[in-house]
Design a protein around this motif. Sequence first.
Motif, PDB file in Angstrom:
ATOM      1  N   LEU A  16      54.068  51.104  53.528  1.00  0.00           N
ATOM      2  CA  LEU A  16      53.405  50.065  52.752  1.00  0.00           C
ATOM      3  C   LEU A  16      51.897  50.292  52.643  1.00  0.00           C
ATOM      4  CD1 LEU A  16      55.267  46.854  53.965  1.00  0.00           C
ATOM      5  CD2 LEU A  16      55.438  47.972  51.749  1.00  0.00           C
ATOM      6  N   THR A  17      51.271  50.896  53.657  1.00  0.00           N
ATOM      7  CA  THR A  17      49.832  51.130  53.585  1.00  0.00           C
ATOM      8  C   THR A  17      49.492  52.281  52.655  1.00  0.00           C
ATOM      9  OG1 THR A  17      49.963  52.488  55.577  1.00  0.00           O
ATOM     10  CG2 THR A  17      49.326  50.184  55.851  1.00  0.00           C
ATOM     11  N   ARG A  18      50.381  53.243  52.503  1.00  0.00           N
ATOM     12  CA  ARG A  18      50.127  54.371  51.603  1.00  0.00           C
ATOM     13  C   ARG A  18      50.479  54.047  50.159  1.00  0.00           C
ATOM     14  NH1 ARG A  18      53.851  57.933  53.451  1.00  0.00           N
ATOM     15  NH2 ARG A  18      54.173  56.971  55.453  1.00  0.00           N
ATOM     16  N   GLU A  19      51.325  53.083  49.924  1.00  0.00           N
ATOM     17  CA  GLU A  19      51.813  52.771  48.590  1.00  0.00           C
ATOM     18  C   GLU A  19      50.720  52.104  47.755  1.00  0.00           C
ATOM     19  OE1 GLU A  19      54.893  49.482  47.408  1.00  0.00           O
ATOM     20  OE2 GLU A  19      55.940  51.196  48.259  1.00  0.00           O
ATOM     21  N   ALA A  20      50.497  52.608  46.539  1.00  0.00           N
ATOM     22  CA  ALA A  20      49.514  52.010  45.634  1.00  0.00           C
ATOM     23  C   ALA A  20      50.179  50.852  44.899  1.00  0.00           C
ATOM     24  CB  ALA A  20      49.005  53.050  44.651  1.00  0.00           C
ATOM     25  N   ARG A  21      49.543  49.714  44.960  1.00  0.00           N
ATOM     26  CA  ARG A  21      50.119  48.535  44.320  1.00  0.00           C
ATOM     27  C   ARG A  21      49.114  47.929  43.356  1.00  0.00           C
ATOM     28  NH1 ARG A  21      52.640  44.901  49.075  1.00  0.00           N
ATOM     29  NH2 ARG A  21      53.436  46.557  50.347  1.00  0.00           N
ATOM     30  N   ALA A  22      49.654  47.218  42.386  1.00  0.00           N
ATOM     31  CA  ALA A  22      48.791  46.501  41.446  1.00  0.00           C
ATOM     32  C   ALA A  22      48.465  45.132  42.036  1.00  0.00           C
ATOM     33  CB  ALA A  22      49.497  46.344  40.113  1.00  0.00           C
ATOM     34  N   TYR A  23      47.193  44.796  42.051  1.00  0.00           N
ATOM     35  CA  TYR A  23      46.768  43.500  42.552  1.00  0.00           C
ATOM     36  C   TYR A  23      46.840  42.476  41.427  1.00  0.00           C
ATOM     37  CZ  TYR A  23      45.167  45.738  46.809  1.00  0.00           C
ATOM     38  OH  TYR A  23      45.113  46.426  47.980  1.00  0.00           O
ATOM     39  N   PRO A  24      47.072  41.216  41.748  1.00  0.00           N
ATOM     40  CA  PRO A  24      47.118  40.201  40.688  1.00  0.00           C
ATOM     41  C   PRO A  24      45.736  40.015  40.062  1.00  0.00           C
ATOM     42  CG  PRO A  24      47.369  39.183  42.856  1.00  0.00           C
ATOM     43  CD  PRO A  24      47.376  40.661  43.062  1.00  0.00           C
ATOM     44  N   THR A  25      45.742  39.637  38.806  1.00  0.00           N
ATOM     45  CA  THR A  25      44.493  39.395  38.090  1.00  0.00           C
ATOM     46  C   THR A  25      44.490  37.966  37.568  1.00  0.00           C
ATOM     47  OG1 THR A  25      45.417  40.115  35.991  1.00  0.00           O
ATOM     48  CG2 THR A  25      44.392  41.815  37.362  1.00  0.00           C
ATOM     49  N   PHE A  26      43.349  37.545  37.050  1.00  0.00           N
ATOM     50  CA  PHE A  26      43.259  36.205  36.481  1.00  0.00           C
ATOM     51  C   PHE A  26      44.090  36.094  35.200  1.00  0.00           C
ATOM     52  CE2 PHE A  26      39.326  36.053  39.028  1.00  0.00           C
ATOM     53  CZ  PHE A  26      39.609  34.923  39.759  1.00  0.00           C
ATOM     54  N   ALA A  27      44.371  37.208  34.576  1.00  0.00           N
ATOM     55  CA  ALA A  27      45.199  37.174  33.366  1.00  0.00           C
ATOM     56  C   ALA A  27      46.638  36.794  33.700  1.00  0.00           C
ATOM     57  CB  ALA A  27      45.167  38.528  32.670  1.00  0.00           C
ATOM     58  N   GLY A  28      47.027  36.957  34.950  1.00  0.00           N
ATOM     59  CA  GLY A  28      48.386  36.613  35.362  1.00  0.00           C
ATOM     60  C   GLY A  28      48.596  35.129  35.595  1.00  0.00           C
ATOM     61  N   ILE A  29      47.541  34.338  35.547  1.00  0.00           N
ATOM     62  CA  ILE A  29      47.674  32.888  35.738  1.00  0.00           C
ATOM     63  C   ILE A  29      48.334  32.309  34.492  1.00  0.00           C
ATOM     64  CG2 ILE A  29      46.423  30.723  36.053  1.00  0.00           C
ATOM     65  CD1 ILE A  29      44.292  32.327  37.541  1.00  0.00           C
ATOM     66  N   PRO A  30      49.407  31.553  34.639  1.00  0.00           N
ATOM     67  CA  PRO A  30      50.090  31.021  33.453  1.00  0.00           C
ATOM     68  C   PRO A  30      49.231  29.988  32.731  1.00  0.00           C
ATOM     69  CG  PRO A  30      51.075  30.143  35.448  1.00  0.00           C
ATOM     70  CD  PRO A  30      50.071  31.158  35.879  1.00  0.00           C
ATOM     71  N   LYS A  31      49.541  29.824  31.454  1.00  0.00           N
ATOM     72  CA  LYS A  31      48.808  28.846  30.644  1.00  0.00           C
ATOM     73  C   LYS A  31      49.198  27.434  31.064  1.00  0.00           C
ATOM     74  CE  LYS A  31      48.394  31.649  26.502  1.00  0.00           C
ATOM     75  NZ  LYS A  31      47.190  32.279  26.596  1.00  0.00           N
ATOM     76  N   LYS A  32      48.350  26.487  30.709  1.00  0.00           N
ATOM     77  CA  LYS A  32      48.597  25.088  31.037  1.00  0.00           C
ATOM     78  C   LYS A  32      49.853  24.617  30.297  1.00  0.00           C
ATOM     79  CE  LYS A  32      46.364  20.600  30.793  1.00  0.00           C
ATOM     80  NZ  LYS A  32      45.184  19.857  30.349  1.00  0.00           N
ATOM     81  N   PRO A  33      50.792  23.987  31.010  1.00  0.00           N
ATOM     82  CA  PRO A  33      52.013  23.540  30.345  1.00  0.00           C
ATOM     83  C   PRO A  33      51.726  22.437  29.321  1.00  0.00           C
ATOM     84  CG  PRO A  33      51.972  22.783  32.613  1.00  0.00           C
ATOM     85  CD  PRO A  33      50.789  23.680  32.435  1.00  0.00           C
ATOM     86  N   THR A  34      52.535  22.418  28.267  1.00  0.00           N
ATOM     87  CA  THR A  34      52.326  21.424  27.202  1.00  0.00           C
ATOM     88  C   THR A  34      53.278  20.240  27.330  1.00  0.00           C
ATOM     89  OG1 THR A  34      53.858  22.634  25.796  1.00  0.00           O
ATOM     90  CG2 THR A  34      51.515  23.178  25.594  1.00  0.00           C
ATOM     91  N   ASP A  35      54.299  20.336  28.173  1.00  0.00           N
ATOM     92  CA  ASP A  35      55.281  19.259  28.273  1.00  0.00           C
ATOM     93  C   ASP A  35      54.970  18.282  29.418  1.00  0.00           C
ATOM     94  OD1 ASP A  35      55.739  21.127  30.227  1.00  0.00           O
ATOM     95  OD2 ASP A  35      57.917  20.969  30.147  1.00  0.00           O
ATOM     96  N   VAL A  36      53.726  18.296  29.929  1.00  0.00           N
ATOM     97  CA  VAL A  36      53.325  17.403  31.006  1.00  0.00           C
ATOM     98  C   VAL A  36      52.500  16.274  30.389  1.00  0.00           C
ATOM     99  CG1 VAL A  36      52.013  17.242  33.154  1.00  0.00           C
ATOM    100  CG2 VAL A  36      53.300  19.303  32.636  1.00  0.00           C
ATOM    101  N   ARG A  37      52.720  15.046  30.880  1.00  0.00           N
ATOM    102  CA  ARG A  37      51.985  13.910  30.320  1.00  0.00           C
ATOM    103  C   ARG A  37      50.499  14.031  30.653  1.00  0.00           C
ATOM    104  NH1 ARG A  37      54.409   9.125  34.148  1.00  0.00           N
ATOM    105  NH2 ARG A  37      53.920  10.120  36.115  1.00  0.00           N
TER     106      ARG A  37
END
Length: 152
Positions: A56-77
Motif C-alpha cells: 500500500l505504501t508503494r502503490e500510487a493512488r489518486a487523491y480526492p479533489t474538490f471537483a469530486g464533491i457532489p453538487k447541491k441536491p435539488t430535491d431538498v426543501r
Amino acid sequence: MTPLARLFVNARQGSAAARLLAAAGASALLAGCVGNPFDTAKVDPTSPVAAEVSRLTREARAYPTFAGIPKKPTDVRPLRQFGRAADEVTAAGAALEQATAPSTWTLGDTDSFAARARSAAGPEAAPADPRSTEAFAEDLRRRATPPPPPKR
C-alpha cells in the motif's frame, strides 16, 4: 478618585508573561507537526500485515479533489421551510402543554368507566373463607420450630 498608574504596573507584567507563556506553548505544540513520523517508520517484517503495508505504501493512488464533491441536491426543501416546520413542531408542543396543564381537565362519568372496567375484567373472585385462612395459619404455627438457644 483617580488611582495612580504605578499601582497597577504589576498587572501589565503578568499579562505579558501570560502572553509569552501562551506563545511558547503554541510553538511547542506546533513543533510536533514539523516532521512526518510515518516517513521513517519501520514495519516489523515478521508482522502478518507487513506485506500489505509495504504494497500500500508503494502503490500510487489518486487523491480526492474538490471537483469530486457532489453538487447541491435539488430535491431538498429550502432552509426557510425547515424553519417553518420547526416552528410548527414548537407550536404543537406548546398547544399540547397548554391542553394538558394542571387544572385544565377534570374527571367525569367515573362510575360508568368503572362499571365497564369491571365487566371487561370478568366475574369477581369469591373472597377467601376466613376459616380456611385461620386453619392454614394454625398449621404453620404448629409446624414452626423455635430457634435454638444461644450458646453460652
